[in-house]
Design a protein around this motif. Sequence first.
Motif, PDB file in Angstrom:
ATOM      1  N   PRO A 552     -11.233  -2.353   9.214  1.00  0.00           N
ATOM      2  CA  PRO A 552     -10.338  -2.147   8.066  1.00  0.00           C
ATOM      3  C   PRO A 552      -9.182  -1.198   8.332  1.00  0.00           C
ATOM      4  N   GLU A 553      -9.256  -0.431   9.407  1.00  0.00           N
ATOM      5  CA  GLU A 553      -8.134   0.455   9.739  1.00  0.00           C
ATOM      6  C   GLU A 553      -6.855  -0.350   9.957  1.00  0.00           C
ATOM      7  N   LEU A 554      -6.978  -1.607  10.373  1.00  0.00           N
ATOM      8  CA  LEU A 554      -5.800  -2.455  10.561  1.00  0.00           C
ATOM      9  C   LEU A 554      -5.068  -2.675   9.245  1.00  0.00           C
ATOM     10  N   LEU A 555      -5.818  -2.839   8.155  1.00  0.00           N
ATOM     11  CA  LEU A 555      -5.200  -2.993   6.835  1.00  0.00           C
ATOM     12  C   LEU A 555      -4.545  -1.681   6.396  1.00  0.00           C
ATOM     13  N   ILE A 556      -5.205  -0.585   6.675  1.00  0.00           N
ATOM     14  CA  ILE A 556      -4.638   0.725   6.333  1.00  0.00           C
ATOM     15  C   ILE A 556      -3.299   0.901   7.046  1.00  0.00           C
ATOM     16  N   ASN A 557      -3.251   0.571   8.322  1.00  0.00           N
ATOM     17  CA  ASN A 557      -2.007   0.711   9.084  1.00  0.00           C
ATOM     18  C   ASN A 557      -0.928  -0.235   8.562  1.00  0.00           C
ATOM     19  N   TRP A 558      -1.326  -1.472   8.183  1.00  0.00           N
ATOM     20  CA  TRP A 558      -0.348  -2.419   7.626  1.00  0.00           C
ATOM     21  C   TRP A 558       0.264  -1.858   6.339  1.00  0.00           C
ATOM     22  N   ILE A 559      -0.569  -1.278   5.493  1.00  0.00           N
ATOM     23  CA  ILE A 559      -0.066  -0.706   4.239  1.00  0.00           C
ATOM     24  C   ILE A 559       0.867   0.463   4.528  1.00  0.00           C
ATOM     25  N   LYS A 560       0.482   1.318   5.464  1.00  0.00           N
ATOM     26  CA  LYS A 560       1.309   2.484   5.785  1.00  0.00           C
ATOM     27  C   LYS A 560       2.692   2.072   6.281  1.00  0.00           C
ATOM     28  N   THR A 561       2.757   1.008   7.072  1.00  0.00           N
ATOM     29  CA  THR A 561       4.039   0.608   7.659  1.00  0.00           C
ATOM     30  C   THR A 561       4.836  -0.347   6.782  1.00  0.00           C
ATOM     31  N   THR A 562       4.194  -0.958   5.783  1.00  0.00           N
ATOM     32  CA  THR A 562       4.866  -1.995   4.984  1.00  0.00           C
ATOM     33  C   THR A 562       5.180  -1.557   3.565  1.00  0.00           C
ATOM     34  N   VAL A 586       6.837  -1.555  -2.676  1.00  0.00           N
ATOM     35  CA  VAL A 586       6.975  -0.158  -3.086  1.00  0.00           C
ATOM     36  C   VAL A 586       5.859   0.120  -4.078  1.00  0.00           C
ATOM     37  N   SER A 587       5.305   1.321  -4.037  1.00  0.00           N
ATOM     38  CA  SER A 587       4.173   1.630  -4.904  1.00  0.00           C
ATOM     39  C   SER A 587       4.062   3.129  -5.117  1.00  0.00           C
ATOM     40  N   ASP A 588       3.449   3.507  -6.214  1.00  0.00           N
ATOM     41  CA  ASP A 588       2.987   4.879  -6.346  1.00  0.00           C
ATOM     42  C   ASP A 588       1.650   4.982  -5.612  1.00  0.00           C
ATOM     43  N   PRO A 589       1.173   6.184  -5.306  1.00  0.00           N
ATOM     44  CA  PRO A 589      -0.059   6.305  -4.507  1.00  0.00           C
ATOM     45  C   PRO A 589      -1.277   5.628  -5.143  1.00  0.00           C
ATOM     46  N   HIS A 590      -1.431   5.758  -6.454  1.00  0.00           N
ATOM     47  CA  HIS A 590      -2.606   5.181  -7.106  1.00  0.00           C
ATOM     48  C   HIS A 590      -2.586   3.657  -7.028  1.00  0.00           C
ATOM     49  N   SER A 591      -1.436   3.047  -7.285  1.00  0.00           N
ATOM     50  CA  SER A 591      -1.335   1.589  -7.200  1.00  0.00           C
ATOM     51  C   SER A 591      -1.534   1.100  -5.772  1.00  0.00           C
ATOM     52  N   ARG A 592      -1.072   1.870  -4.798  1.00  0.00           N
ATOM     53  CA  ARG A 592      -1.314   1.534  -3.386  1.00  0.00           C
ATOM     54  C   ARG A 592      -2.805   1.503  -3.097  1.00  0.00           C
ATOM     55  N   ASP A 593      -3.538   2.485  -3.643  1.00  0.00           N
ATOM     56  CA  ASP A 593      -4.988   2.523  -3.427  1.00  0.00           C
ATOM     57  C   ASP A 593      -5.663   1.314  -4.080  1.00  0.00           C
ATOM     58  N   ILE A 594      -5.200   0.935  -5.271  1.00  0.00           N
ATOM     59  CA  ILE A 594      -5.724  -0.259  -5.935  1.00  0.00           C
ATOM     60  C   ILE A 594      -5.461  -1.487  -5.066  1.00  0.00           C
ATOM     61  N   PHE A 595      -4.256  -1.553  -4.498  1.00  0.00           N
ATOM     62  CA  PHE A 595      -3.918  -2.683  -3.620  1.00  0.00           C
ATOM     63  C   PHE A 595      -4.873  -2.760  -2.425  1.00  0.00           C
ATOM     64  N   PHE A 596      -5.165  -1.629  -1.820  1.00  0.00           N
ATOM     65  CA  PHE A 596      -6.095  -1.628  -0.685  1.00  0.00           C
ATOM     66  C   PHE A 596      -7.432  -2.228  -1.093  1.00  0.00           C
ATOM     67  N   VAL A 597      -7.953  -1.785  -2.236  1.00  0.00           N
ATOM     68  CA  VAL A 597      -9.246  -2.289  -2.706  1.00  0.00           C
ATOM     69  C   VAL A 597      -9.169  -3.793  -2.953  1.00  0.00           C
ATOM     70  N   ALA A 598      -8.097  -4.234  -3.620  1.00  0.00           N
ATOM     71  CA  ALA A 598      -7.947  -5.659  -3.929  1.00  0.00           C
ATOM     72  C   ALA A 598      -7.839  -6.492  -2.654  1.00  0.00           C
ATOM     73  N   ALA A 599      -7.089  -6.003  -1.671  1.00  0.00           N
ATOM     74  CA  ALA A 599      -6.948  -6.744  -0.414  1.00  0.00           C
ATOM     75  C   ALA A 599      -8.290  -6.847   0.295  1.00  0.00           C
ATOM     76  N   CYS A 600      -9.031  -5.746   0.333  1.00  0.00           N
ATOM     77  CA  CYS A 600     -10.360  -5.795   0.953  1.00  0.00           C
ATOM     78  C   CYS A 600     -11.236  -6.831   0.263  1.00  0.00           C
ATOM     79  N   ARG A 601     -11.254  -6.817  -1.041  1.00  0.00           N
ATOM     80  CA  ARG A 601     -12.076  -7.785  -1.768  1.00  0.00           C
ATOM     81  C   ARG A 601     -11.635  -9.213  -1.462  1.00  0.00           C
TER      82      ARG A 601
END
Length: 883
Positions: A552-562, A586-601
Amino acid sequence: MKINHVSILVFLVITFSCNQSGHFISDASYRQKVREQFQKQKELAKFRADTLFGVFDQDLTTKEHEALEFLYAYMSLNDLADYNGEFFLKNIRSSLAARDTFAWGVTIPEDVFRHFVVPIRVNNENLDSSRWIFFSELKDRIKGMSMRNAALEVNHWCHEKVTYKGTDGRTSSPLAAVKTAYGRCGEESTFTTAALRSVGIPARQCYTPRWAHGDDNHAWVEVWIDSTWHYLGACEPEPDLDLAWFTAPAKRAMLVNTNVFGDYEGPEDVLVKDERYTQINILPNYTETKRIWARVLDIYQQPIPNAEVEFQLYNYAEFYPLLKTKSTIQGLASLLTGYGDLLIWAVKGEKYGFARVDVRSTDTVNVYLELTSAVSGGLNLDFTPPIPQPVSDEVDESLRKKNSTRLQFEDKLRASYESTFIDSSKSYRLAATLGIDPERLWYFLERSRGNWREIITFVTETPDSLRSYIFPLLGVISEKDLHDVNPGVLLDAIVASSQWGLASSQWTGDSQDLFVPYIMNPRVDNELLKPFHSYLRSAFEQEFIENVSEDPELLINWIKTTISVDTKANYGRAPLTPVGVFELKVSDPHSRDIFFVAACRSFGIPSRLEPATKTPQYWRVDGWKDIYFEEPPAEPERNAIFTLTNDPANPVSPEYYIHYTVEQYKNGFYRTLDYENSDLVDQFPITLNLVPGTYLVVTGNRLSDGTVLARLVHVNLFANNTTQLPITLRQDFTPPPIFGSFVTEKLKQDLAKEDILVDPSKGLAMIWMEPDKEPTKHLVADLKVKANEIEKWKGSIILLFPDQHEMDQFVMKEKNLPTNAVYALYGAYPFDLLYYSLDVVRSGKYPLVLFIGSTGLINFFSEGYRIGTGEELLKLMKMKISR
């Protein structure tokens, strides 16, 4: 409601063909300011440019073009992410059509119209098509009325649709509130503001973030009528404006504010000036005010500039910041507030200081920055709210009776709508047809209220092979989600997730419990529910998804760079949807975290926001893994044991967020540890495993006049050490007041004549109620919470109702009240009979509460809105009074 949307569109087009010229913003300098801000927003939303800004390629009028630019220039990030240009244009056209339709349109100043009619968003609700739907339903109803009478009529219409009931923190959209037929005050006021704006009446949601005299808050509505702002209770119509049950409480407020869309240049006191919104202080509309100044000084009496300053109000056993600001070069900060007590807290660097201020007796208080995290010891402080003030709300009795009759009719209209909700017999027949559990289907359909058709659509369209997931999925979303979820969201979740289902070899043993809540579940936090599973899975290459499943670190890195992070643009406080984050980039930090969870699911990886800290996590066989997009915080061990005990001398058993809180020292401020609804603080003794450091234990005992006897105890907790502290509530040993007296035997006989069989010599509480009004609903909720303790009392509670129908409805709907409560009608014991026993002047507000001690003394009397009545009665029930 059945609306012909084609007719609405035709009406709007015809209206605008008659009004093609002129500016929406006539001030050229302000127009230029808007255009510059609009260009910033265009750059921010460049990845959704076609979806948002392609609408400008249409043949727009000057007014439409400028109004759209204004709307885009100041809208919150979530609106840029989750809605499209056609939606915003339709809202603009509906607003301009309303101004052209009603006579008052030409009387509204340009700035008032653009800031208090045009904006769609009221709070943090989901945006919907209510602007033109409400306009269509209301325009003929208010045609020919004055602006004032139209505002009153709109509120009556709102009352037909929605009544008060407490709900969770997510704010329903206006149409969802109508569909549900109830909402908390924040939802009622959001709905009513939207309805008023839909017919071109300037409106704004008003909010007292915390009352000074009781542990609660409230939201209502102001309307602009003939150059003046007036208030009204949302969905609570009165015969005229500036009449409401909260008139008296508002006179005791320390702050009433509202957020204004855009760069607002009005006359009100400004609390916050952001490039996208302006927060203003409207307390002077309700009570006398005074500007209080804090002078921040060092120990040498020198002013300290740029210190962080908070004006804090005691409420819910913590000090809530009414205003956060910075000191000037002279060390000054100020707040326009009411005549009560505040705590002023200031911080700079490693030093902090605080001071209690009595606004009644001073206008400036010195705050010395001389304390550090090493401080210890306790301090007693009393906090007194503004005193009650007389309220002038005289209305002709015939108008009041007419209004009351109308309210009853409107209640019946709403009840008639509610009677269209599916009943158990139809639900059971449907379950038999589908071959699914009838009791479970009825459980969810009953709670879905007006959204039952959408739930049925989901149930019936779910493929046969996936029907075993229907009830588990409905069980992991909230009851409010059942009220407004779209079947497409649920179908996407259940179908798109099926490939990761229990047939997969990875889902064995305990891991089966993870699948529905943490993969299939479309709800991550409090975002707008929009289908994301299939969208996100198709948005990424299959190889990437497979690689992320392994690492999952690959998704974290994709989010950080995109995904770019903007910490200010999403001021509306409603998160972006996962799809919105992906599209906007573009996102605020909380919405970015929601996106991570949604992408993982979406990729078949169990994921969630950790319930207490909201830290994003994904699951592996050895448990949940925290992830951090910034530098991970230090992880100090929670090896300091803090044991809290209940002082046996306390008049009641202390409750967290009511009588006490524990606050942790962070950067000069103490912030409350959130143990709301936590089992950890259910029962004394309480043991908390905390990080070593400095803590503040705040206790408070609120008296009947609203004054709080507070104590602040600084405690240093050390590693591998246990610290004990008794929670001690300061007591007021003043005997309770006497409002009059009864001869208990005579009262017993009088009540027995009306078949009310109680023994006043054991104590008696009498409550005259208006069951459908918010103040009474608060009291009823309070009695339910205290029911177990009240039942230990040997006395009785008499609940009195206006008529038999209201009593029957109440008894049918309300459960879990104290078993020593009995029910009667006003007529059985009219309040007028008590005048000879009471030394008070009646205001006519409900609920009306009396407490009569065992000796016949009347020791408690209150009318109208009052939080904490249950606890005040409980204290009297436990007190031995003999005078």
